[in-house]
Design a protein around this motif. Structure first.
Motif, PDB file in Angstrom:
ATOM      1  N   ILE A 136       0.844  -1.215   0.000  1.00 46.80           N
ATOM      2  CA  ILE A 136       0.000   0.000   0.000  1.00 46.80           C
ATOM      3  C   ILE A 136       0.879   1.264   0.000  1.00 46.80           C
ATOM      4  CG2 ILE A 136      -2.023  -1.141   1.025  1.00 46.80           C
ATOM      5  CD1 ILE A 136      -1.412   0.449   3.600  1.00 46.80           C
ATOM      6  N   LEU A 137       2.053   1.148   0.642  1.00 48.00           N
ATOM      7  CA  LEU A 137       2.961   2.305   0.627  1.00 48.00           C
ATOM      8  C   LEU A 137       3.460   2.576  -0.788  1.00 48.00           C
ATOM      9  CD1 LEU A 137       5.447   2.434   3.619  1.00 48.00           C
ATOM     10  CD2 LEU A 137       4.108   4.266   2.618  1.00 48.00           C
ATOM     11  N   ARG A 138       3.860   1.480  -1.457  1.00 52.37           N
ATOM     12  CA  ARG A 138       4.363   1.634  -2.829  1.00 52.37           C
ATOM     13  C   ARG A 138       3.279   2.237  -3.730  1.00 52.37           C
ATOM     14  NH1 ARG A 138       7.720  -3.124  -2.418  1.00 52.37           N
ATOM     15  NH2 ARG A 138       9.853  -2.505  -2.923  1.00 52.37           N
ATOM     16  N   VAL A 139       2.088   1.681  -3.614  1.00 49.90           N
ATOM     17  CA  VAL A 139       1.017   2.146  -4.494  1.00 49.90           C
ATOM     18  C   VAL A 139       0.702   3.615  -4.201  1.00 49.90           C
ATOM     19  CG1 VAL A 139      -1.433   1.859  -5.062  1.00 49.90           C
ATOM     20  CG2 VAL A 139       0.030  -0.147  -4.869  1.00 49.90           C
ATOM     21  N   ALA A 140       0.630   3.956  -2.914  1.00 48.11           N
ATOM     22  CA  ALA A 140       0.335   5.344  -2.553  1.00 48.11           C
ATOM     23  C   ALA A 140       1.443   6.273  -3.051  1.00 48.11           C
ATOM     24  CB  ALA A 140       0.171   5.464  -1.043  1.00 48.11           C
ATOM     25  N   MET A 141       2.676   5.863  -2.832  1.00 43.75           N
ATOM     26  CA  MET A 141       3.788   6.736  -3.206  1.00 43.75           C
ATOM     27  C   MET A 141       3.913   6.892  -4.717  1.00 43.75           C
ATOM     28  SD  MET A 141       6.688   5.877  -0.407  1.00 43.75           S
ATOM     29  CE  MET A 141       7.826   7.091  -1.044  1.00 43.75           C
ATOM     30  N   ARG A 142       3.634   5.814  -5.435  1.00 45.45           N
ATOM     31  CA  ARG A 142       3.640   5.926  -6.904  1.00 45.45           C
ATOM     32  C   ARG A 142       2.544   6.911  -7.323  1.00 45.45           C
ATOM     33  NH1 ARG A 142       6.249   3.532 -11.229  1.00 45.45           N
ATOM     34  NH2 ARG A 142       4.446   2.388 -11.955  1.00 45.45           N
ATOM     35  N   HIS A 143       1.443   6.851  -6.599  1.00 42.56           N
ATOM     36  CA  HIS A 143       0.341   7.763  -6.913  1.00 42.56           C
ATOM     37  C   HIS A 143       0.706   9.206  -6.562  1.00 42.56           C
ATOM     38  CE1 HIS A 143      -3.696   7.748  -8.397  1.00 42.56           C
ATOM     39  NE2 HIS A 143      -4.071   8.591  -7.458  1.00 42.56           N
ATOM     40  N   PHE A 144       1.552   9.371  -5.555  1.00 43.86           N
ATOM     41  CA  PHE A 144       2.009  10.722  -5.197  1.00 43.86           C
ATOM     42  C   PHE A 144       3.063  11.230  -6.183  1.00 43.86           C
ATOM     43  CE2 PHE A 144       1.232   9.451  -0.480  1.00 43.86           C
ATOM     44  CZ  PHE A 144      -0.123   9.729  -0.606  1.00 43.86           C
ATOM     45  N   GLY A 145       3.653  10.308  -6.967  1.00 40.41           N
ATOM     46  CA  GLY A 145       4.614  10.763  -7.980  1.00 40.41           C
ATOM     47  C   GLY A 145       5.967  10.076  -7.963  1.00 40.41           C
ATOM     48  N   TRP A 196      14.163  22.315 -27.570  1.00 43.13           N
ATOM     49  CA  TRP A 196      13.347  21.846 -26.438  1.00 43.13           C
ATOM     50  C   TRP A 196      12.025  22.615 -26.342  1.00 43.13           C
ATOM     51  CZ3 TRP A 196      11.417  23.909 -21.833  1.00 43.13           C
ATOM     52  CH2 TRP A 196      10.972  22.967 -20.896  1.00 43.13           C
ATOM     53  N   TRP A 197      12.074  23.892 -26.688  1.00 43.58           N
ATOM     54  CA  TRP A 197      10.865  24.716 -26.584  1.00 43.58           C
ATOM     55  C   TRP A 197       9.831  24.382 -27.659  1.00 43.58           C
ATOM     56  CZ3 TRP A 197       9.798  27.692 -22.447  1.00 43.58           C
ATOM     57  CH2 TRP A 197      10.867  28.005 -21.602  1.00 43.58           C
ATOM     58  N   TRP A 198      10.178  23.460 -28.552  1.00 37.79           N
ATOM     59  CA  TRP A 198       9.249  23.042 -29.609  1.00 37.79           C
ATOM     60  C   TRP A 198       8.744  21.621 -29.398  1.00 37.79           C
ATOM     61  CZ3 TRP A 198       7.575  26.373 -33.331  1.00 37.79           C
ATOM     62  CH2 TRP A 198       8.292  27.574 -33.445  1.00 37.79           C
ATOM     63  N   LEU A 199       9.245  20.936 -28.397  1.00 36.65           N
ATOM     64  CA  LEU A 199       8.914  19.518 -28.237  1.00 36.65           C
ATOM     65  C   LEU A 199       7.543  19.325 -27.589  1.00 36.65           C
ATOM     66  CD1 LEU A 199      12.313  18.041 -26.963  1.00 36.65           C
ATOM     67  CD2 LEU A 199      11.454  18.165 -29.299  1.00 36.65           C
ATOM     68  N   ASN A 200       6.819  18.344 -28.082  1.00 38.87           N
ATOM     69  CA  ASN A 200       5.527  17.997 -27.500  1.00 38.87           C
ATOM     70  C   ASN A 200       5.780  16.903 -26.449  1.00 38.87           C
ATOM     71  OD1 ASN A 200       2.894  17.406 -26.928  1.00 38.87           O
ATOM     72  ND2 ASN A 200       2.485  16.333 -28.851  1.00 38.87           N
ATOM     73  N   LEU A 201       6.104  17.321 -25.250  1.00 34.69           N
ATOM     74  CA  LEU A 201       6.472  16.361 -24.204  1.00 34.69           C
ATOM     75  C   LEU A 201       5.300  16.103 -23.263  1.00 34.69           C
ATOM     76  CD1 LEU A 201      10.016  17.771 -23.306  1.00 34.69           C
ATOM     77  CD2 LEU A 201       9.489  15.763 -24.686  1.00 34.69           C
ATOM     78  N   PRO A 202       5.278  14.942 -22.613  1.00 35.64           N
ATOM     79  CA  PRO A 202       4.190  14.693 -21.640  1.00 35.64           C
ATOM     80  C   PRO A 202       4.382  15.516 -20.362  1.00 35.64           C
ATOM     81  CG  PRO A 202       5.703  12.840 -21.738  1.00 35.64           C
ATOM     82  CD  PRO A 202       6.180  13.810 -22.754  1.00 35.64           C
ATOM     83  N   GLU A 203       3.453  15.404 -19.437  1.00 39.16           N
ATOM     84  CA  GLU A 203       3.540  16.142 -18.175  1.00 39.16           C
ATOM     85  C   GLU A 203       4.897  15.913 -17.520  1.00 39.16           C
ATOM     86  OE1 GLU A 203       1.063  14.160 -19.104  1.00 39.16           O
ATOM     87  OE2 GLU A 203      -0.755  14.525 -17.943  1.00 39.16           O
ATOM     88  N   TYR A 204       5.450  16.974 -16.993  1.00 37.60           N
ATOM     89  CA  TYR A 204       6.776  16.971 -16.357  1.00 37.60           C
ATOM     90  C   TYR A 204       7.885  16.504 -17.318  1.00 37.60           C
ATOM     91  CZ  TYR A 204       4.014  17.117 -12.012  1.00 37.60           C
ATOM     92  OH  TYR A 204       3.137  17.444 -11.008  1.00 37.60           O
ATOM     93  N   GLY A 205       7.546  16.248 -18.550  1.00 41.72           N
ATOM     94  CA  GLY A 205       8.544  15.788 -19.523  1.00 41.72           C
ATOM     95  C   GLY A 205       9.004  14.363 -19.289  1.00 41.72           C
TER      96      GLY A 205
END
Ligand code: SF4
Ligand code: SF4
Lengths: 75, 467
Positions: free
Chosen positions: B166-175, B448-457
């Motif tokens: 549950i810690l792993r799952v929660a922490m993965r969910h926190f980022g 880099w300023w032209w790249l379509n990157l996901p959230e947080y890159g």
């Protein structure tokens, strides 16, 4: 209607087993390098993508030349 | 019969279908295991302790690939680490002033000359990243979450693997990207700093509740599990190192880690246990050492951890808890072995701060290194001086050039990692190929300023869709 008209007939040239293995390896490499070229492009590794494309082209040409040679029974 | 059938409207049918599926699901529900997957992709099923499935070439081992002589390891005084605030203790205030002046001058010059990666927009981005992660970092946490006692219910109970999961799952969910656990024993306690980065002593005491005074931070003996976690940095940003664009992803990862720390501390408090965090940046304990012990990765030549999943593109953080969790083993994925023939980071280090030795050694380079383990010790003073005098930002070239810093879309690369693990004789050839394909070359900061990157890159699915 004769049987010939009802079916397509694919003729596969008789080749030694090791030649089929070589063709298998060739196809496998083609797929791997093609995937590498496309994925490198997606990963924004342009130089790597270019090299992989080059390998794909060279590999395709090699296969084509080899096929021609075998077809005309030069080898 | 036909009539009756006709009377069932589409809505009724959907209701019925929903009911029967849910009753089926309730009837047959049991915690999914990897062997009996109820989900379409086995890689999204965790094991009992919440561990994700790793590639076949990552082997769990009893001893880490870095050789340790535990008798010689001493608890480290964090103030002697030269890359951080301890730098001043080695070079003196005057030198720091001189370097600060040079750094400020260079920054202005680069701004005026619009040097790519150091332009106003790049610097503004980096400064903006630093602005959000300010003051909430603390040893004891916010202590605002309701405890089970306050809710009038008993403390959370479960097996140690349930707790880990549950810690792993929660922490993965926190980022967090990956999470591992280490038990504190007489040996691993040595990886907790004797003095924290701000000079407070860190002591273990026979108390029930952790506390902090102006002189010390007290960890109860019963809090004997270290939670070690990685936070991803953006490879696309770091490949622009050393620039403000590369720097900002490092700052971002620290900000996100702080968020994860605060939330995890509150989550564990909500379960009825204690969680002690880093009171200062890079505080509490030796991050790479704890990450190696937790099996998150192996120690690289650059003395940073290289993970099988993200290579070196992560930062590492830690906390301590009294919630009993199932611990992890170190790993061997052939990474440290590969470093002995690779040397790419050391060859490209502009400060010549990294060792070019063929094999790791017991001999440290200075007091900033902790002795007692065999490594490629770095000259941290040269590194820090270069960052101020040359780069003007943090450097990270050694992260970006590392052959393990690749993404995971290319099948061949994943197979090569397996090859590295199984056939070390290929290491030299693979390093040469890495150069030939121009991996590690600095990418255009303007691009880099032209790249379509996901959230947080970052690619948050890297641990799931890897083949
Ligand atoms: S951060 Fe830069 S200067 Fe420091 S060790 Fe790495 S490459 Fe060298
Ligand atoms: S660049 Fe090479 S030597 Fe350096 S850490 Fe990465 S794999 Fe090891």
């Amino acid at each position: 209607m004769s049987e010939d008209k009802e079916y397509f007939t694919i003729k596969i040239v008789r080749r030694p087993w090791y030649e089929w293995i070589l063709w298998g390896i060739w196809l496998f490499l083609e797929i791997v390098f093609l995937q590498s070229a496309i994925a490198s492009h997606q990963e924004l590794e342009q130089r790597a993508a270019m090299i992989y494309w080059l390998i794909v082209v060279v590999l395709s040409l090699t296969g084509f030349v080899f096929w021609i040679i075998r077809r005309s029974r030069l080898l | 019969m036909t009539e009756k059938r006709k009377k069932i409207s589409r809505r009724d049918f959907l209701k019925l279908a929903g009911l029967s599926t849910s009753s089926l699901a309730v009837g047959s529900f049991s915690p999914p295991t990897r062997k009996k997957s109820v989900l379409p992709h086995s890689k999204i099923i965790l094991d009992e302790a919440g561990r994700m499935k790793r590639p076949w070439w990552v082997r769990e081992v009893d001893k880490p690939t870095v050789e340790i002589s535990w008798e010689s390891v001493k608890r480290f005084d964090a103030r002697t680490a030269a890359r951080g605030s301890g730098f001043i203790n080695y070079v003196g205030q005057e030198e720091v002033n001189r370097l600060t002046k040079i750094a400020a001058g260079k920054e202005k010059e680069r701004l005026l000359q619009k040097v790519p990666g150091y332009t106003l927009k790049d610097q503004a981005l980096s400064a903006a990243q630093a602005s959000s992660s300010s003051s909430k970092r603390s040893f004891l946490g916010l202590q605002k979450a309701q405890t089970p006692e306050e809710r009038g219910v008993p403390t959370w109970k479960g097996s140690s693997s349930d707790a880990a999961r549950i810690l792993r799952v929660a922490m993965r969910h926190f980022g967090a990207a990956t999470v591992g656990f280490v038990e504190l024993n007489e040996q691993t306690k040595k990886l907790i700093y004797s003095y924290d980065t701000d000079g407070k002593e860190i002591v273990f005491e026979d108390v029930d509740i952790a506390y902090e005074t102006t002189e010390k931070r007290v960890i109860p003996h019963k809090a004997k599990w270290v939670i070690v976690y990685t936070v991803q940095m953006s490879a696309d940003a770091l490949k622009r190192a050393p620039t403000a664009i590369a720097e900002q992803t490092t700052i971002l990862s620290y900000g996100r880690a702080l968020d994860i720390q605060i939330k995890t501390q509150e989550f564990i408090r909500g379960l009825g246990y204690q969680c002690l965090g880093e009171a200062n940046v890079n505080g509490l304990g030796i991050a790479p050492a704890l990450a190696v012990m937790a099996g998150l990765g192996e120690l690289g030549r650059h003395n940073r951890v290289i993970t099988p999943e993200f290579g070196p593109m992560v930062r590492i953080f830690k906390m301590i808890t009294d919630l009993p969790v199932t611990t992890d083993k170190p790993i061997d994925a052939g990474i440290m072995q590969f470093c002995s023939s690779c040397k790419k980071c050391a060859e490209t280090c502009p400060a010549s701060a990294l060792s070019l030795d063929d094999e790791p050694t017991w001999d440290v380079q200075g007091k900033w290194n902790n002795s007692g383990h065999k490594a490629y010790f770095e000259h941290s003073l040269k590194c820090r001086t270069y960052m101020m005098e040359g780069a003007g930002t943090n450097c990270s070239i050694c992260f970006s050039v590392c052959p393990f810093a690749k993404k995971n879309k290319v099948w061949l690369h994943n197979w090569v990692k397996g090859g590295i693990s199984s056939f070390p004789t290929l290491d030299g050839l693979l390093r040469s190929l890495d150069d030939a394909f121009s991996y590690g070359a600095q990418k255009s900061p303007e691009e880099w300023w032209w790249l379509n990157l996901p959230e947080y890159g970052i690619n948050t699915e890297q641990t799931i869709d890897e083949d």
